[in-house]
Design a protein around this motif. Structure first.
Motif, PDB file in Angstrom:
ATOM      1  N   ILE A 253       0.857  -1.184   0.000  1.00  0.00           N
ATOM      2  CA  ILE A 253       0.000   0.000   0.000  1.00  0.00           C
ATOM      3  C   ILE A 253       0.894   1.234   0.000  1.00  0.00           C
ATOM      4  CG2 ILE A 253      -1.802   1.275   1.207  1.00  0.00           C
ATOM      5  CD1 ILE A 253      -2.827  -1.295   2.329  1.00  0.00           C
ATOM      6  N   VAL A 254       0.600   2.170  -0.888  1.00  0.00           N
ATOM      7  CA  VAL A 254       1.424   3.361  -1.089  1.00  0.00           C
ATOM      8  C   VAL A 254       0.787   4.536  -0.359  1.00  0.00           C
ATOM      9  CG1 VAL A 254       2.528   4.860  -2.799  1.00  0.00           C
ATOM     10  CG2 VAL A 254       2.099   2.454  -3.338  1.00  0.00           C
ATOM     11  N   TYR A 255       1.590   5.256   0.437  1.00  0.00           N
ATOM     12  CA  TYR A 255       1.130   6.415   1.192  1.00  0.00           C
ATOM     13  C   TYR A 255       2.028   7.603   0.890  1.00  0.00           C
ATOM     14  CZ  TYR A 255      -0.865   2.678   4.161  1.00  0.00           C
ATOM     15  OH  TYR A 255      -1.515   1.565   4.636  1.00  0.00           O
ATOM     16  N   ASP A 256       1.516   8.794   1.192  1.00  0.00           N
ATOM     17  CA  ASP A 256       2.431   9.914   1.331  1.00  0.00           C
ATOM     18  C   ASP A 256       2.880   9.951   2.794  1.00  0.00           C
ATOM     19  OD1 ASP A 256       0.195  10.829   2.608  1.00  0.00           O
ATOM     20  OD2 ASP A 256      -0.306  12.360   1.138  1.00  0.00           O
ATOM     21  N   ASN A 257       3.600  10.971   3.197  1.00  0.00           N
ATOM     22  CA  ASN A 257       4.206  10.979   4.524  1.00  0.00           C
ATOM     23  C   ASN A 257       3.278  11.620   5.556  1.00  0.00           C
ATOM     24  OD1 ASN A 257       7.127  10.055   3.821  1.00  0.00           O
ATOM     25  ND2 ASN A 257       6.640  11.616   2.309  1.00  0.00           N
ATOM     26  N   LEU A 258       2.061  11.088   5.673  1.00  0.00           N
ATOM     27  CA  LEU A 258       1.080  11.639   6.595  1.00  0.00           C
ATOM     28  C   LEU A 258       1.470  11.314   8.031  1.00  0.00           C
ATOM     29  CD1 LEU A 258      -2.147   9.479   6.295  1.00  0.00           C
ATOM     30  CD2 LEU A 258       0.091   8.734   5.565  1.00  0.00           C
ATOM     31  N   SER A 259       1.145  12.218   8.960  1.00  0.00           N
ATOM     32  CA  SER A 259       1.577  12.088  10.345  1.00  0.00           C
ATOM     33  C   SER A 259       0.922  10.907  11.052  1.00  0.00           C
ATOM     34  CB  SER A 259       1.279  13.382  11.111  1.00  0.00           C
ATOM     35  OG  SER A 259      -0.113  13.668  11.081  1.00  0.00           O
ATOM     36  N   ALA A 260      -0.209  10.418  10.568  1.00  0.00           N
ATOM     37  CA  ALA A 260      -0.847   9.260  11.185  1.00  0.00           C
ATOM     38  C   ALA A 260      -0.016   7.998  11.024  1.00  0.00           C
ATOM     39  CB  ALA A 260      -2.235   9.040  10.591  1.00  0.00           C
ATOM     40  N   ALA A 261       0.893   7.984  10.046  1.00  0.00           N
ATOM     41  CA  ALA A 261       1.716   6.801   9.804  1.00  0.00           C
ATOM     42  C   ALA A 261       3.202   7.058  10.042  1.00  0.00           C
ATOM     43  CB  ALA A 261       1.510   6.304   8.371  1.00  0.00           C
ATOM     44  N   VAL A 262       3.657   8.273   9.793  1.00  0.00           N
ATOM     45  CA  VAL A 262       5.089   8.573   9.838  1.00  0.00           C
ATOM     46  C   VAL A 262       5.360   9.565  10.959  1.00  0.00           C
ATOM     47  CG1 VAL A 262       7.047   9.511   8.566  1.00  0.00           C
ATOM     48  CG2 VAL A 262       5.336   8.137   7.376  1.00  0.00           C
ATOM     49  N   LYS A 263       6.266   9.185  11.850  1.00  0.00           N
ATOM     50  CA  LYS A 263       6.685  10.090  12.920  1.00  0.00           C
ATOM     51  C   LYS A 263       7.790  11.022  12.447  1.00  0.00           C
ATOM     52  CE  LYS A 263       6.978   8.314  16.978  1.00  0.00           C
ATOM     53  NZ  LYS A 263       7.472   7.521  18.163  1.00  0.00           N
ATOM     54  N   LYS A 264       8.709  10.515  11.615  1.00  0.00           N
ATOM     55  CA  LYS A 264       9.820  11.325  11.144  1.00  0.00           C
ATOM     56  C   LYS A 264      10.298  10.790   9.803  1.00  0.00           C
ATOM     57  CE  LYS A 264      14.323  13.195  12.547  1.00  0.00           C
ATOM     58  NZ  LYS A 264      15.377  13.172  13.600  1.00  0.00           N
ATOM     59  N   VAL A 265      10.570  11.682   8.869  1.00  0.00           N
ATOM     60  CA  VAL A 265      11.096  11.311   7.557  1.00  0.00           C
ATOM     61  C   VAL A 265      12.610  11.308   7.634  1.00  0.00           C
ATOM     62  CG1 VAL A 265      11.207  11.910   5.117  1.00  0.00           C
ATOM     63  CG2 VAL A 265       9.097  12.306   6.398  1.00  0.00           C
ATOM     64  N   LEU A 266      13.204  10.161   7.358  1.00  0.00           N
ATOM     65  CA  LEU A 266      14.653  10.029   7.378  1.00  0.00           C
ATOM     66  C   LEU A 266      15.207  10.153   5.962  1.00  0.00           C
ATOM     67  CD1 LEU A 266      14.861   7.048   9.908  1.00  0.00           C
ATOM     68  CD2 LEU A 266      14.917   9.503  10.394  1.00  0.00           C
ATOM     69  N   ARG A 267      16.482   9.890   5.825  1.00  0.00           N
ATOM     70  CA  ARG A 267      17.119  10.034   4.512  1.00  0.00           C
ATOM     71  C   ARG A 267      16.636   8.932   3.569  1.00  0.00           C
ATOM     72  NH1 ARG A 267      23.504  10.903   4.333  1.00  0.00           N
ATOM     73  NH2 ARG A 267      22.727  12.805   5.381  1.00  0.00           N
ATOM     74  N   GLY A 268      16.412   9.328   2.311  1.00  0.00           N
ATOM     75  CA  GLY A 268      15.986   8.362   1.308  1.00  0.00           C
ATOM     76  C   GLY A 268      14.579   7.862   1.565  1.00  0.00           C
ATOM     77  N   LYS A 269      14.416   6.547   1.479  1.00  0.00           N
ATOM     78  CA  LYS A 269      13.101   5.930   1.673  1.00  0.00           C
ATOM     79  C   LYS A 269      12.851   5.522   3.122  1.00  0.00           C
ATOM     80  CE  LYS A 269      11.340   5.814  -2.540  1.00  0.00           C
ATOM     81  NZ  LYS A 269      10.026   6.390  -2.867  1.00  0.00           N
ATOM     82  N   LYS A 270      13.782   5.773   3.999  1.00  0.00           N
ATOM     83  CA  LYS A 270      13.631   5.344   5.383  1.00  0.00           C
ATOM     84  C   LYS A 270      12.666   6.265   6.115  1.00  0.00           C
ATOM     85  CE  LYS A 270      18.246   3.276   5.690  1.00  0.00           C
ATOM     86  NZ  LYS A 270      19.538   3.295   6.430  1.00  0.00           N
ATOM     87  N   ARG A 271      11.809   5.655   6.961  1.00  0.00           N
ATOM     88  CA  ARG A 271      10.842   6.404   7.726  1.00  0.00           C
ATOM     89  C   ARG A 271      10.798   5.853   9.151  1.00  0.00           C
ATOM     90  NH1 ARG A 271      11.393   8.501   3.535  1.00  0.00           N
ATOM     91  NH2 ARG A 271       9.823   9.340   2.092  1.00  0.00           N
TER      92      ARG A 271
END
Length: 559
Positions: A253-271
């Motif tokens: 399942i493809v998401y954008d970086n919404l706060s409900a799923a992602v706490k912090k965006v790291l380098r590259g594809k890491k989340r």
């Protein structure tokens, strides 16, 4: 143009040939043309001016002259010298016409900028600096033109600046058009998720609501659900309902970086994922994939779906009594979608969707528990503050600690494992959900607060007119204080009887002029329990054995 006829031997007669060429020459010389020369300074005769115009005509090569030269050579066999005398064009021009196709102006390999030249480096420097600036705060061609005029005294035209800026942006890679790859996703492998916003009229009030979208990347089948917000619980609830709609779970399942799923965006594809989201996708065994930052085109299918839903499902602005009713309407439209073929597909959306069902992961036997539990304490207003809003409980629990269960649409409050209150969940800040039934005993002890009590005032706006008339009757016959206390006893009947039954009894009590709560309660009793019928015999009732009075003599020593 009219061509001459050939004779039996296929040869054109001389008379016809001279006639055709005379017509052709006259047509070319009398063509409507405005010479690109300045008007004469001195007055000249008409014949001189005509000669000058004819001279300019001879110097230009138009399409009719191109045709004349080729016909003269290829059809009538005229020599180049003769054609030169008749047209006035040079031999090289005539040879070029006979050798090549019609030609126009050739594009320059390098466009000179005689006026803009000294400013080209300045423009390039500004555009290079824009690469490090926000996309919405970069130079436009118009802004560059105004800066050149204001800061550097540029005297040229805006069109010249626009033409160069357009070329420079492509050369420097600033805002250049992006290229995309046509995709053909595998069946039942990926889905895309996103949120949209739209207006809807719920209970007569127009408000802005969020709608959750999940779209199959291969078939294009989609699911839409409305919520008052896009918090994490609504995010999970939308996916749980979507999985049930599709009949399975998509492996990716493809998401954008919404706060409900992602706490912090790291380098590259890491989340760094939210802990609750990690539990959620581990429970359903799918793999989340996040888009790059500010790259919504990486899930372009669901991005386009949001616009499709607004244009097709929400025009005109939908009206419903509740969100549940609105979601039922939208669900019917989602089910009806899919009888068409998308561009480049051989089968319809529904046919492809039926094929991809077998590739989906099976649903777990029990759905994910999308409930949050928290502790609370009942305050002096007999309410519990949960998520910045207040929910009432019965007054006997004032000052006690309780457990609160938070769902997407429901809030339940427990004391010692027993549910003491249930409310529809509120979203926002400082909102009150008050159940009037929780305050009836306290108001009955303090009848002076009846008219100003918030729970009663809110209920009073909605209750039927018969209750208002009954209150007036009770106050008129018993006085204000006793009448209010007795009227509250009627309101307590809603705990044991349906609303329509209580209101029917109240209307009947008004008809027969009953002025006490016991009379209203009597009308609610079943006919077998009321005394409205004929008296019944008591012979069949159980009775005690007759008393033996002789034993009383023993008390005084009598035998």
């Amino acid at each position: 143009m009219v061509y001459p006829k050939h004779n039996e031997r296929g040869v054109i007669s001389c008379a016809d040939s001279h006639t055709v060429f005379a017509n052709l020459k006259l047509t070319h010389l009398e063509a409507k043309w405005q010479p690109k020369i300045d008007p004469p300074c001195a007055i000249v005769s008409g014949e001189d001016f005509l000669d000058r115009c004819l001279l300019e005509v001879r110097r230009m090569l138009r399409m009719d002259q191109y045709e004349y030269i080729r016909i003269a050579k290829r059809v009538y066999g005229k020599s180049i010298r003769q054609i030169r005398r008749e047209t006035g064009h040079s031999r090289n021009t005539i040879r070029k016409v006979l050798r090549e196709e019609p030609y126009g102006y050739c594009q320059r390999e390098h466009q000179p900028y005689p006026v803009l030249g000294p400013y080209l480096n300045i423009i390039d420097r500004w555009l290079e600096q824009d690469k490090e600036r926000p996309k919405k705060q970069r130079h436009t061609a118009r802004r560059i033109y105004h800066r050149l005029v204001e800061e550097h005294g540029f005297q040229g035209s805006e069109n010249t600046v626009r033409r160069y800026v357009r070329e420079a942006k492509v050369r420097l890679g600033v805002g250049a058009p992006r290229a995309f790859i046509p995709l053909e996703p595998e069946l039942g492998q990926e889905a895309e998720v996103d949120w949209g916003t739209a207006l809807a009229a719920i209970s007569g009030e127009v408000g802005r609501y969020k709608f959750f979208c999940m779209r199959s990347k291969s078939s294009g089948k989609h699911f839409v659900q409305f919520y008052p917000c896009e918090r994490q619980q609504a995010f999970f609830d939308g996916q749980i309902r979507a999985f049930a709609f599709f009949g399975g779970v998509f492996p990716v399942i493809v998401y954008d970086n919404l706060s409900a799923a992602v706490k912090k965006v790291l380098r590259g594809k890491k989340r760094l994922e939210q802990e609750a989201f990690t539990r959620f996708h581990a429970y359903y065994n799918f793999t989340p994939r996040f888009c790059n930052v500010a790259s919504g085109h990486e899930k372009g299918g669901v991005e386009g779906l949001i616009g499709y839903v607004r244009r097709n499902y929400l025009v005109p602005i939908p009206a419903a009594a509740s969100l549940e009713e609105l979601n039922q309407k939208v669900l019917k439209q989602c089910l009806a979608y899919g009888d068409h073929r998308m561009q480049g597909r051989e089968n319809t959306v529904n046919e492809i969707f039926e094929q991809e069902k077998s590739y989906l992961l099976p649903l777990p036997e029990i759905a994910f528990s999308n409930i949050q539990t928290t502790d609370g304490k009942v305050d002096r207003y007999c309410t519990v503050i949960v998520d910045k809003n207040r929910y009432s409980v019965p007054t006997r629990y004032a000052g006690l600690k309780v457990k609160v269960s938070l769902g997407v649409n429901q809030v339940e409050i427990f004391r010692d494992g027993v549910r003491v209150a249930s409310h529809r969940r509120l979203y926002g800040n400082n909102k009150w959900s008050l159940n009037p039934d929780h305050y009836l005993e306290l108001i009955q002890r303090r009848p002076e607060a009846f008219n100003s009590a918030r729970p009663i005032r809110q209920w009073r706006k909605k209750w039927p007119w018969c209750l208002e008339r009954l209150l007036e009757r009770f106050q008129h016959s018993q006085g204000d204080t006793k009448g209010i206390k007795d009227f509250i006893s009627v309101l307590m009947l809603y705990r044991d009887y349906r609303a329509d039954e209580v209101e029917g009894a109240v209307e009947k009590a008004l008809e027969v002029r009953i002025s006490c709560s016991q009379g209203v309660k009597h009308l609610l009793l079943p006919s077998s329990e009321s005394n409205s019928g004929s008296p019944q015999s008591l012979d069949s009732w159980p009775a005690l054995p007759p008393a033996d009075v002789s034993v009383y003599g023993q008390l005084g020593g009598v035998k």
